[in-house]
Scaffold this active site. Structure first.
Site, PDB file in Angstrom:
ATOM      1  N   GLY A  48       0.826  -1.197   0.000  1.00 18.74           N
ATOM      2  CA  GLY A  48       0.000   0.000   0.000  1.00 18.74           C
ATOM      3  C   GLY A  48       0.859   1.244   0.000  1.00 18.74           C
ATOM      4  CD  GLN A  53       3.312   5.862   2.569  1.00 18.44           C
ATOM      5  OE1 GLN A  53       2.363   5.323   2.027  1.00 18.44           O
ATOM      6  NE2 GLN A  53       4.245   5.177   3.215  1.00 18.44           N
ATOM      7  CB  CYS A  95       4.635   2.247   7.579  1.00 16.06           C
ATOM      8  SG  CYS A  95       4.295   3.763   6.670  1.00 16.06           S
ATOM      9  CG  LEU A  96       6.593   0.930   1.679  1.00 11.12           C
ATOM     10  CD1 LEU A  96       6.091   1.216   0.276  1.00 11.12           C
ATOM     11  CD2 LEU A  96       7.731  -0.083   1.653  1.00 11.12           C
ATOM     12  CG  HIS A 137      -1.081   1.568   6.955  1.00 12.85           C
ATOM     13  ND1 HIS A 137      -0.208   1.078   7.902  1.00 12.85           N
ATOM     14  CD2 HIS A 137      -0.336   2.364   6.140  1.00 12.85           C
ATOM     15  CE1 HIS A 137       0.997   1.578   7.669  1.00 12.85           C
ATOM     16  NE2 HIS A 137       0.955   2.346   6.599  1.00 12.85           N
ATOM     17  CD  GLU A 138      -1.256   2.628   2.471  1.00 17.49           C
ATOM     18  OE1 GLU A 138      -0.692   3.745   2.432  1.00 17.49           O
ATOM     19  OE2 GLU A 138      -0.659   1.591   2.840  1.00 17.49           O
ATOM     20  CG  HIS A 141       0.188   7.065   5.147  1.00 24.52           C
ATOM     21  ND1 HIS A 141       1.313   7.503   5.796  1.00 24.52           N
ATOM     22  CD2 HIS A 141       0.350   5.727   4.982  1.00 24.52           C
ATOM     23  CE1 HIS A 141       2.129   6.467   6.007  1.00 24.52           C
ATOM     24  NE2 HIS A 141       1.566   5.381   5.530  1.00 24.52           N
TER      25      HIS A 141
HETATM   26 NI    NI Z   1       2.351   3.457   5.604  1.00 22.62          NI
END
Ligand code: NI
Length: 172
Positions: A48, A53, A95-96, A137-138, A141
Site C-alpha cells: 500500500g 508518502q 510502513c514504507l 492504514h493508507e 496517511h
Molecule cells: Ni504506511
C-alpha cells in the site's frame, strides 16, 4: 513507457504530518501520479502507498496485496472515505515510511468504503481482512497519521528517540 519510481518520504518529513487535500479534478496528472505510485509501491516492495508518502499532499492511495503479481488486484482510490465500520482487530503493521518497524495497530475488522476509481467511476464496497487493514492504514496517511502515532505515548517517544538517533547518524 515505464512510469518513474518516486522517492518515499520517511517518518519526520513534514508532508507526512499534513492533512492531504481532496482531489478536485481527475486528469492526466492524477493518472500519471497513480501509475508512478503503483510502480514505486511494487518496487519497494509494499502492499500500500498513499500520495503524501511520495511528497504529494493529495487524497489518493494505491493498494495491491499481490505486489504487482496480479494486475487485477491493483486498487487506486481517490478521495477514499470510510462510511461504516464493524468489529476490531489488532495486528502488526509495517510502513514504507517507517522502515524496520513492525508495530501493533488496532483497526476495524470490516469497513464500508466510498471513493472514486481512476476511470471516474464511484466505488462503494465492503472490505475485510488484510485489505480492510491496508486501506485504513493508507487513509491514516491522508490525515497525517502514521503507525508510530497509533502507539502508546511511552512507546511513541521511545521510537521517536530511536529514529532521531538514526537521523543524526545518517541511517534514516
Ligand atoms: Ni504506511
Amino acid at each position: 513507457m515505464e512510469p518513474e519510481t518516486l522517492k518515499i518520504c520517511k517518518y519526520g518529513d513534514d508532508v507526512l504530518k499534513e492533512k492531504a487535500a481532496e482531489v478536485r479534478e481527475m486528469g492526466q496528472r492524477i493518472v500519471d501520479l497513480a501509475a508512478a505510485m503503483a510502480q514505486t509501491m511494487h518496487q519497494a516492495p509494499g502492499i500500500g502507498l498513499a500520495a503524501p508518502q511520495v511528497g504529494e499532499s493529495l487524497r489518493l492511495i494505491t493498494v495491491d496485496l499481490s505486489v504487482g503479481e496480479n494486475a487485477g488486484e491493483l486498487l487506486v482510490v481517490i478521495n477514499p472515505l470510510i462510511l461504516e465500520t464493524e468489529g476490531h482487530e489488532t495486528s502488526e503493521e509495517g510502513c514504507l515510511s517507517v522502515p524496520g518497524y513492525s508495530l501493533p495497530v488496532k483497526r476495524s475488522a470490516r469497513i464500508l468504503l466510498q471513493g472514486i476509481l481512476l476511470d471516474g467511476r464511484e466505488l462503494r464496497a465492503e472490505f475485510d481482512g488484510l485489505l480492510a487493514r491496508v486501506l485504513q492504514h493508507e487513509i491514516d496517511h491522508l490525515d497525517g497519521m502514521l503507525i508510530v502515532d497509533r502507539q502508546s505515548s511511552l512507546k511513541r517517544s521511545l521510537i521517536r528517540k530511536e529514529i532521531n538517533q538514526k537521523r543524526k547518524s545518517g541511517e534514516w
